[in-house]
Design an enzyme around this catalytic site. Structure first.
Site, PDB file in Angstrom:
ATOM      1  N   GLY A  84      -9.064  29.517  36.674  1.00 20.34           N
ATOM      2  CA  GLY A  84      -8.072  30.180  35.683  1.00 20.34           C
ATOM      3  C   GLY A  84      -7.330  28.988  35.137  1.00 20.34           C
ATOM      4  O   GLY A  84      -6.786  28.073  35.503  1.00 20.34           O
ATOM      5  N   ALA A  85      -6.854  29.438  33.623  1.00 19.43           N
ATOM      6  CA  ALA A  85      -6.248  28.270  32.862  1.00 19.43           C
ATOM      7  C   ALA A  85      -5.351  29.101  32.106  1.00 19.43           C
ATOM      8  O   ALA A  85      -5.035  29.018  30.908  1.00 19.43           O
ATOM      9  CB  ALA A  85      -7.170  27.605  31.905  1.00 19.43           C
ATOM     10  N   LEU A 131       1.310  32.569  23.957  1.00 21.80           N
ATOM     11  CA  LEU A 131       2.054  31.492  23.601  1.00 21.80           C
ATOM     12  C   LEU A 131       3.471  31.031  24.056  1.00 21.80           C
ATOM     13  O   LEU A 131       4.076  30.042  24.375  1.00 21.80           O
ATOM     14  CB  LEU A 131       1.945  31.130  22.054  1.00 21.80           C
ATOM     15  CG  LEU A 131       0.715  31.396  21.412  1.00 21.80           C
ATOM     16  CD1 LEU A 131       0.610  31.049  19.808  1.00 21.80           C
ATOM     17  CD2 LEU A 131      -0.196  30.019  21.927  1.00 21.80           C
ATOM     18  N   ASN A 132       4.162  32.211  24.489  1.00 19.33           N
ATOM     19  CA  ASN A 132       5.395  32.150  25.103  1.00 19.33           C
ATOM     20  C   ASN A 132       5.588  31.561  26.517  1.00 19.33           C
ATOM     21  O   ASN A 132       6.619  31.433  26.912  1.00 19.33           O
ATOM     22  CB  ASN A 132       6.239  33.572  25.006  1.00 19.33           C
ATOM     23  CG  ASN A 132       5.678  34.649  26.149  1.00 19.33           C
ATOM     24  OD1 ASN A 132       4.739  34.287  26.661  1.00 19.33           O
ATOM     25  ND2 ASN A 132       6.140  35.452  26.297  1.00 19.33           N
ATOM     26  N   ALA A 161     -12.040  38.919  40.784  1.00 20.07           N
ATOM     27  CA  ALA A 161     -12.605  37.343  40.932  1.00 20.07           C
ATOM     28  C   ALA A 161     -12.048  36.495  42.032  1.00 20.07           C
ATOM     29  O   ALA A 161     -12.643  35.752  42.464  1.00 20.07           O
ATOM     30  CB  ALA A 161     -11.953  36.882  39.782  1.00 20.07           C
ATOM     31  N   CYS A 200      -8.169  34.514  55.536  1.00 14.97           N
ATOM     32  CA  CYS A 200      -8.831  34.375  54.068  1.00 14.97           C
ATOM     33  C   CYS A 200      -7.976  35.253  53.221  1.00 14.97           C
ATOM     34  O   CYS A 200      -7.106  36.192  53.838  1.00 14.97           O
ATOM     35  CB  CYS A 200     -10.263  34.607  54.434  1.00 14.97           C
ATOM     36  SG  CYS A 200     -10.722  36.470  54.093  1.00 14.97           S
ATOM     37  N   CYS A 206      -1.062  66.633  43.371  1.00 13.86           N
ATOM     38  CA  CYS A 206      -0.362  67.794  43.499  1.00 13.86           C
ATOM     39  C   CYS A 206       1.283  67.471  42.979  1.00 13.86           C
ATOM     40  O   CYS A 206       2.035  68.292  42.705  1.00 13.86           O
ATOM     41  CB  CYS A 206       0.035  68.634  44.789  1.00 13.86           C
ATOM     42  SG  CYS A 206       0.572  67.677  46.299  1.00 13.86           S
ATOM     43  N   CYS A 245     -11.597  40.841  60.310  1.00 18.20           N
ATOM     44  CA  CYS A 245     -11.706  40.716  58.883  1.00 18.20           C
ATOM     45  C   CYS A 245     -13.300  40.852  58.400  1.00 18.20           C
ATOM     46  O   CYS A 245     -14.040  40.338  58.989  1.00 18.20           O
ATOM     47  CB  CYS A 245     -11.288  39.327  58.104  1.00 18.20           C
ATOM     48  SG  CYS A 245     -11.456  39.321  56.611  1.00 18.20           S
TER      49      CYS A 245
HETATM   50 ZN   LIG Z   1     -10.532  36.958  56.427  1.00 19.75          ZN
END
Ligand SMILES: [Zn+2]
Length: 750
Positions: free
Chosen positions: A34-35, A67-68, A131, A168, A183, A488
């Site tokens: 992510g940029a 841009l802000n 992602a 995780c 409802c 998990c």
């Molecule tokens: Zn986990």
């Protein structure tokens, strides 16, 4: 056999001042995913901290509205790749750094487990749940630490995820997209958001949307009579856990029953064709007819369902003639004619025609009625081709005007506060304005945790939360990084990597040799994106035939995107209460010596393919209490590997190969227990402390993962981990309690 003592952890933050550590920062390889809002801040902070080897992935291009707050970008960058631009700009002010950009989706096959293994740290600044979950799984598979982050307005969080040590990203349930009981939306709204969702998802779709979008909701309401159903949008980053709960649970049974009868009555009385414009019907007359139905007749009918109004006042019907006298209706016609003549098209605005220029000012009931009528008529007059297929878009002014007016009128029936166009737009579009400062604070915290990981100060790791209002006089609140959750679905079981030729291997080969033979699965249920394959009891004949027809097809050419390189195949066996994720690594040059069966399966096989015991928790205990000597050896070996930062998990796979062919089934089960048991110790210890020390959101997992719970994070080393964990639990208040927290005045009110 004596386990080697774990070396004492360096002191945090003292270690920061050592020359060795500065060198370590310089040579560390960091992946930023992510940029955008967080990513830009993060890249800047990383190079300012001394990191020099950074790779960054981002799919997006720069938009003016970025841009802000995404300060690496300037106006002339608009339209260009975020990753490429960010890399070039950072390189510009830090020429010594190596920044490698990828203008790409992190879910592409090239960013596979081997790619992730190249890094010492993975830092997420992503804006969508899908992602983030994908990166989480790859980090687990590659055994690389992940620092996760998210912001939403003033809210933010940074969490640390280290396989086998901390939970995780998917250990705790992420807030499901906010849902509202149908409802409540249809019969008993009591908040502005209820009428806005009603206007946007029910009325807008009914009048302008695709017919099936309407019938779907109506059917659901009639069928379920008050079960939660309609989803209100999206993945709100950050602030997780605060607003995630659906409101469904608040309703009593009686209210449900009453709502069901009301919904059924309404559904019966409703003929969807009523809402279609009749041939030759003037647009404004049509709009008035809809008004009369929705705000007069329907409300009157609902008010008569006494059961609904025992605990709250019944709604009051609106009458168009009172809100909008005939003279004003005539003025609407003139405005409509004017718009039609001007050929307003997509830019048509009821507010403009009515002179309602202040988006922050609430409209009067008469103005709301005028906007509703005119907006409806405008759709039919200047944008007729869209009627029947329109979808609400927060950037479509006419759609927002319609939803604001429709919602406000309904609110006035129910005594709910009305909203300005600006506020309604934010609620309908679920817009939370991003704040540069939050991103900057979060990025600083990401780097802080990254440094602790790099220094080996794992006992000092913290999950940190930014709040909008102070909690114990703090806006930035740290918490000890949580333990993995044994049950998990993602990290509570081992992930496997399958090297196989996806071009030439048919599905039958995968199911037979890998899933059934190697993994000892009886009734496979295979899922990957849009691909689904099932065997076992309870299937219809035609389903069986459809699945059988898939068997000869090569893996890569299966429906739903295929099982190509980088695909994560979820394998489940309901009969065994067991499941595992298999990462597909397309490999063409497998030699018969290395892969006599035509594939290589890497990763310690998980425990327990035995049928789940009747009481699941008891079952887990049993599995966890019996690590064999072999398992301990394996666990010790795994620790050594961990320390070196290199993985040789194929070792355990080689063992499999040697033993195969002898008493296959029994052997296999035993191997699985041996290989899994070492990890179970860690998982068991985690369970013991985890369950007392924190509250969990509702467990989202079904019961498909019962036995899988035994196979903890992988890598083993239960005793050492247990010791570290104890240390983490009892560690004195961390330095960042003083350094990292903003303590503010109690008096402050927001
Ligand atoms: Zn986990």
């Amino acid at each position: 056999m004596e386990a080697p003592k774990a070396p004492a952890e360096p002191s945090w933050p003292g270690v920061l001042r050592t020359k060795e550590f500065k060198e370590k920062i310089k040579s560390a390889k960091v992946l930023c995913v992510g940029a955008g809002g967080i990513g830009c801040e993060l890249l800047k902070t990383l190079v300012c901290t001394g990191f020099r080897n950074i790779e960054v992935i981002d799919l997006d291009t720069i938009e003016t509205s970025n841009l802000n707050r995404q300060f690496l970008f300037r106006k002339h960058h608009v339209g260009q790749s975020k990753a490429n631009t960010a890399a070039a700009v950072v390189q510009g002010f830090c020429p010594g750094a190596s920044i490698t950009p990828y203008h790409a989706n992190v879910k592409e096959g090239r960013f596979d487990v081997d790619f992730f293994r190249r890094f010492d740290l993975v830092l997420n600044g992503l804006d969508n749940l899908e992602a983030r979950r994908h990166v989480n799984r790859l980090c687990l598979a590659a055994e690389r630490p992940l620092v996760e982050s998210g912001t939403a307005g003033y809210l933010g969080q940074v969490t640390v995820h280290i396989k086998g040590r901390t939970e995780c990203f998917e250990c705790s349930a992420k807030p499901a997209p906010k849902t509202y009981p149908i409802c409540t939306l249809r019969n008993t709204p009591d908040k502005p958001i209820h009428t806005i969702v009603w206007a946007k998802d029910l009325l807008f779709n009914r009048l302008f949307g695709a017919p099936d979008a309407v019938s779907d909701l109506d059917d659901q309401a009639a069928r379920e009579g008050g079960q939660p159903g309609k989803q209100e949008e999206g993945d709100k980053e950050g602030g997780e856990g605060k607003e995630g709960a659906a409101e469904a649970g608040e309703q009593s049974e009686e209210a449900r029953a009453a709502a069901a009868s009301a919904a059924a009555a309404a559904a019966q009385a409703e003929d969807p064709s009523f809402f279609l414009r009749r041939d030759g019907e003037p647009a404004l007359e049509y709009a008035a007819r809809v008004f009369g139905r929705v705000y007069t007749t329907d409300i009157q009918r609902l008010a008569e369902v006494k059961e609904l109004w025992e605990k709250r006042p019944p709604p009051r019907a609106l009458h168009l003639d009172q809100l909008l006298p005939p003279a004003e209706r005539a003025a609407l016609q003139a405005a409509l004619d004017k718009a039609a003549e001007a050929g307003a098209g997509a830019g048509a605005s009821a507010c403009k025609l009515l002179g309602l220029s202040n988006a922050s000012q609430k409209w009067t009931p008469g103005q709301n009625a005028a906007v509703l009528l005119l907006a409806t008529a405008l759709y039919h007059t200047v944008r007729p081709s869209e009627v029947g297929s329109a979808a609400f878009d927060k950037d479509d002014l006419l759609a927002v005007e319609f939803v604001t007016a429709a919602s406000n009128l309904r609110s006035s029936c129910y005594g709910i506060p009305e909203q300005s166009l600006f506020d309604a737009k934010g609620m309908a579009g679920n817009i939370i304005h991003a704040i540069a400062t939050t991103n900057a604070v979060v990025s600083g915290l990401i780097v802080t945790e990254a440094l602790k990981i790099l220094a080996g100060c794992l006992g000092s790791l913290r999950n940190t939360f930014l709040y909008e209002v102070p909690v114990d006089r703090r806006l930035v609140v740290p918490a000890t990084a949580w333990e993995p959750r044994p049950s998990c679905m993602v990290c509570g079981k081992t992930q496997l990597t399958l090297r196989i030729n996806t071009k030439t291997t048919p599905l039958s080969g995968l199911v037979g040799a890998v899933i059934k033979k190697r993994l000892a699965v009886n009734s496979p249920n295979l899922m990957c994106g849009g691909f689904l394959y099932e065997e076992g009891e309870g299937l219809e004949e035609d389903e069986e035939a459809a699945y059988a027809a898939l068997l000869p097809r090569p893996l890569r050419d299966l429906p739903g995107g295929g099982l190509g390189h980088g695909a994560i195949l979820t394998v489940q066996d309901q009969s065994q209460h067991w499941g595992v994720d298999v990462i597909i690594a397309h490999t063409e040059d497998l030699s018969p010596d290395d892969a006599p069966e035509g594939f290589i399966l890497e990763g310690a096989l998980p425990t327990a393919s035995a049928p789940a015991p009747p009481e699941q928790d008891g079952g887990k205990q049993q599995q966890q209490e019996a690590p064999s000597a072999a398992a301990k050896r394996k666990a010790a070996a795994a620790v050594a590997e961990d320390a070196a930062g290199v993985l040789h998990i194929t070792d355990s796979d080689d063992d499999d190969d040697e033993q195969e062919g002898k008493e296959e089934e029994g052997q296999q089960q035993q191997q699985q227990q041996q290989q899994g048991a070492g990890t179970s110790v860690a998982a068991g210890a985690a369970a013991a402390t985890a369950n007392d020390s924190r509250k969990r959101p509702l467990d989202e997992d079904g019961d498909g993962d019962g036995a899988a719970a035994g196979g903890g994070g992988g890598g083993g080393g239960g005793e050492e981990r247990g010791a570290k964990r104890a240390k983490a639990e009892t560690a004195p208040a961390p330095a960042e309690d003083k350094d990292g927290c903003i303590v503010i005045d109690d008096d402050e009110d927001d």
